[in-house]
Design a protein around this motif. Structure first.
Motif, short mmCIF file in Angstrom:
data_model
loop_
_atom_site.label_atom_id
_atom_site.label_comp_id
_atom_site.label_asym_id
_atom_site.label_seq_id
_atom_site.Cartn_x
_atom_site.Cartn_y
_atom_site.Cartn_z
N GLY A 76 -22.65 41.41 17.81
CA GLY A 76 -21.25 42.10 18.38
C GLY A 76 -21.03 43.24 17.48
O GLY A 76 -21.65 43.66 16.60
N ALA A 126 -18.07 38.15 19.20
CA ALA A 126 -18.61 37.57 20.46
C ALA A 126 -20.03 37.94 20.33
O ALA A 126 -20.79 38.08 21.34
CB ALA A 126 -18.08 37.81 21.86
N GLY A 127 -20.73 37.80 19.10
CA GLY A 127 -22.13 38.16 18.91
C GLY A 127 -22.92 37.39 19.26
O GLY A 127 -24.17 37.92 19.81
N ALA A 128 -22.87 36.19 19.40
CA ALA A 128 -23.81 34.93 20.32
C ALA A 128 -23.95 35.41 21.62
O ALA A 128 -24.96 35.54 22.14
CB ALA A 128 -23.38 33.74 20.01
N GLN B 50 -14.64 35.40 26.79
CA GLN B 50 -15.83 35.75 26.25
C GLN B 50 -16.03 35.08 24.76
O GLN B 50 -17.12 34.68 24.60
CB GLN B 50 -15.92 37.34 25.83
CG GLN B 50 -16.27 38.00 27.15
CD GLN B 50 -16.76 39.42 27.01
OE1 GLN B 50 -17.01 39.77 25.89
NE2 GLN B 50 -16.66 40.52 27.79
N LEU B 51 -14.73 35.04 24.35
CA LEU B 51 -14.49 34.27 22.96
C LEU B 51 -15.13 32.89 22.84
O LEU B 51 -15.73 32.36 22.36
CB LEU B 51 -13.26 34.52 22.20
CG LEU B 51 -12.95 35.92 21.81
CD1 LEU B 51 -11.55 35.77 21.24
CD2 LEU B 51 -14.09 36.40 20.84
N ASN B 54 -18.65 32.33 23.75
CA ASN B 54 -19.24 32.77 22.66
C ASN B 54 -19.31 31.52 21.61
O ASN B 54 -20.41 31.30 21.05
CB ASN B 54 -18.56 34.03 21.87
CG ASN B 54 -19.43 34.39 20.79
OD1 ASN B 54 -20.53 35.03 20.78
ND2 ASN B 54 -18.87 34.23 19.59
N ILE B 63 -26.57 30.29 17.20
CA ILE B 63 -26.76 31.81 16.81
C ILE B 63 -25.34 31.93 16.13
O ILE B 63 -24.25 31.60 16.54
CB ILE B 63 -26.79 32.57 18.05
CG1 ILE B 63 -27.90 32.22 19.01
CG2 ILE B 63 -26.82 34.03 17.70
CD1 ILE B 63 -28.11 32.89 20.13
N PRO B 64 -25.10 32.83 15.10
CA PRO B 64 -24.00 32.69 14.22
C PRO B 64 -22.70 33.39 15.32
O PRO B 64 -23.16 34.28 16.30
CB PRO B 64 -24.21 33.79 13.14
CG PRO B 64 -25.65 33.88 12.95
CD PRO B 64 -26.25 33.63 14.10
N ILE B 65 -21.67 32.73 15.41
CA ILE B 65 -20.39 33.29 15.90
C ILE B 65 -20.20 34.77 15.93
O ILE B 65 -20.12 35.26 17.14
CB ILE B 65 -19.12 32.55 15.09
CG1 ILE B 65 -19.22 31.03 15.43
CG2 ILE B 65 -18.06 33.25 16.19
CD1 ILE B 65 -18.14 30.45 14.59
N CYS B 66 -20.52 35.21 14.80
CA CYS B 66 -20.12 36.76 14.76
C CYS B 66 -21.56 37.20 13.71
O CYS B 66 -21.83 36.71 12.90
CB CYS B 66 -18.90 36.97 13.98
SG CYS B 66 -18.73 38.59 13.48
N GLN B 67 -21.97 38.61 14.12
CA GLN B 67 -22.85 39.01 13.34
C GLN B 67 -22.80 39.08 11.68
O GLN B 67 -23.48 39.15 10.94
CB GLN B 67 -23.48 40.34 13.84
CG GLN B 67 -22.63 41.42 13.71
CD GLN B 67 -21.38 41.35 14.69
OE1 GLN B 67 -21.38 40.55 15.51
NE2 GLN B 67 -20.48 42.13 14.09
#
Lengths: 176, 281
Positions: A76, A126-128, B50-51, B54, B63-67
């Motif tokens: 994200g 919303a990185g995933a 989107q959230l 996600n 996959i991590p929620i946030c990078q």
């Protein structure tokens, strides 16, 4: 919904208006704090940049390492204002597209108008989800910076909104 | 005296780091869903959708929620009758962080020196560790991994006692306003009131750990939390900063006695992905 293919020239971006949802596809380069600092140092030394800046798109992101079988991990946007100090110099070099989150400085907005560039905002945290719209990731430069290295990404229908359009209108200054 | 093997501390930290990177706490997810239903404009609804999508993808696909998988802060609540064997407590914590971030491919986001070299330590260590002694022989670990998009928007002010309640409210709301779209709203707001300069900051971060559905045990502070949450949402920063209705998912306050001359107030802003968890050994 509007679709934009990258790289894009300022002519290609002229119709976009702040606040519009857009799907981006094509080539972008990742760069955040440390990579920006190095690129500006290269410019100051009159050396060549590691990426072609003419009509380039930069995504402010430091992804998590790719899991097995995927091109990239969580990816994200990071806060764009940390790049504000470096941005006008890159716009001078031909950069036309930036993707990040949050507000930009008055100086950056002014440079965006001067060069007919566009700043897109993607959904922070919303990185995933956003990683699903990144089909390819190829290392380009500064690999010692790990998550902050420059990587060439191929996007496919990457969801975002026009943050600041080429006329300087800002989504964050609009009413609901 | 109860003995706790240092390896158990490493294991608990290892496990907690990866769990919080992939899974929202159920209370936050429930509050996000309620926020989604309160949005009325296309942009704000799109951001909330989107959230939520996600959150689902992060959990199912690991996959991590946030990078930004954060800088880890650990609270060790150690019973004074506990004896840790087979290693150093702090080294055990750092080993757990290192192993989890490396094996689960979480992002290494720590640099060794803040000003001069800024070289990445490659395994997200060191974590910040606080130790609290308690009576008995329990050993409880609380862990949070906080991203810096929101940490950077946090503030502290030494208010004058005369500024009182209005001063605290104004400072909290001003901080939320300044954080705006940068802090990945909707946010969770931790507030520390009282103590000293440093202790108020400590309290503001600890305040983030209380579950959203758990009210403040003091009715006066609880009322202030409710009031600040409502007023924060009147600021209409909204999801992604698109002027929607959900700006703060919660405001959580911790207070402490302070000096006759002071009213320290710290505000620790956290994004919607407020990743924390506790385990008992």
């Amino acid at each position: 919904m509007k679709r934009v293919t990258l790289p894009a020239s300022s002519k290609d971006l002229r119709d976009l208006q702040a606040g519009e949802p857009v799907l981006l596809s094509g080539t972008v380069y990742t760069a955040r704090d440390a990579a920006h600092k190095r690129m500006i140092e290269l410019l100051e030394q009159r050396k060549e940049l590691p990426i072609p800046m003419k009509d380039a798109a930069i995504y402010y992101v430091g992804p998590t390492p790719a899991p097995k079988g995927r091109p990239i991990g969580s990816a994200g946007p990071t806060t764009s204002s940390r790049m504000d100090a470096y941005t006008p110099a890159l716009l001078d070099q031909g950069l036309t597209v930036m993707i990040g989150k949050g507000r930009r400085s008055a100086e950056v907005k002014e440079a965006i108008v001067t060069h007919g560039a566009v700043y897109f905002v993607a959904c922070g945290g919303a990185g995933a989800l956003l990683a699903h719209h990144i089909k390819k990731a190829e290392p380009v430069a500064f690999e010692d910076l790990l998550a902050e290295a420059i990587v060439r990404l191929t996007l496919e229908d990457f969801p975002c909104f026009v943050g600041v359009d080429s006329f300087g209108d800002d989504v964050y200054d609009q009413d609901q | 005296m109860r003995e706790v093997d240092a390896a158990r501390i490493t294991e608990a930290v290892y496990d907690t780091c990866q769990k919080i990177a992939f899974d929202y706490a159920p209370d936050i997810l429930a509050r996000l869903k309620r926020g989604r239903d309160e949005e009325t404009t296309e942009r704000s609804i799109a951001a909330m959708d989107q959230l939520l999508e996600n959150a689902e993808l992060a959990s199912t696909e690991r996959i991590p929620i946030c990078q930004d998988t954060g800088l880890v802060t650990v609270w060790l609540h150690v019973g004074q009758d506990v004896h840790v064997i087979n290693g150093s407590v702090y080294e055990a914590v750092q080993q757990g962080v290192s192993k989890s971030y490396t094996e689960h491919r979480l992002r290494a986001s720590v640099v060794s020196d803040p000003l001069f070299e800024r070289v990445n330590t490659r395994d997200n260590t060191p974590a910040v560790i606080y130790t609290e002694l308690v009576s008995g022989d329990s050993f409880r670990i609380e862990l949070t991994a906080k991203g810096f998009g929101s940490e950077n928007m946090s503030r502290l002010k030494m208010l004058k006692p005369a500024e009182g309640l209005a001063g605290v409210k104004d400072f909290v709301l001003e901080t939320i306003k300044l954080a705006g779209p940068n802090a990945c709203p909707p946010m969770i707001v931790g507030v520390g009131v009282g103590g000293t300069f440093d202790y108020s900051a400590y309290l503001s971060k600890r305040a983030l750990l209380r579950p959203l559905d758990e009210p403040n045990p003091d009715p006066r502070w609880n009322a202030l939390e409710q009031e600040l949450e409502a007023e924060a949402n009147q600021l209409h920063i909204g999801p992604m900063g698109f002027h929607g209705n959900t700006t703060a998912l919660a405001v959580k306050i911790l207070s402490a006695p302070t000096h006759i001359a002071g009213l320290p107030c710290a505000v620790n802003i956290c994004c919607h992905a407020c990743r924390h968890k506790e385990v008992e050994l």
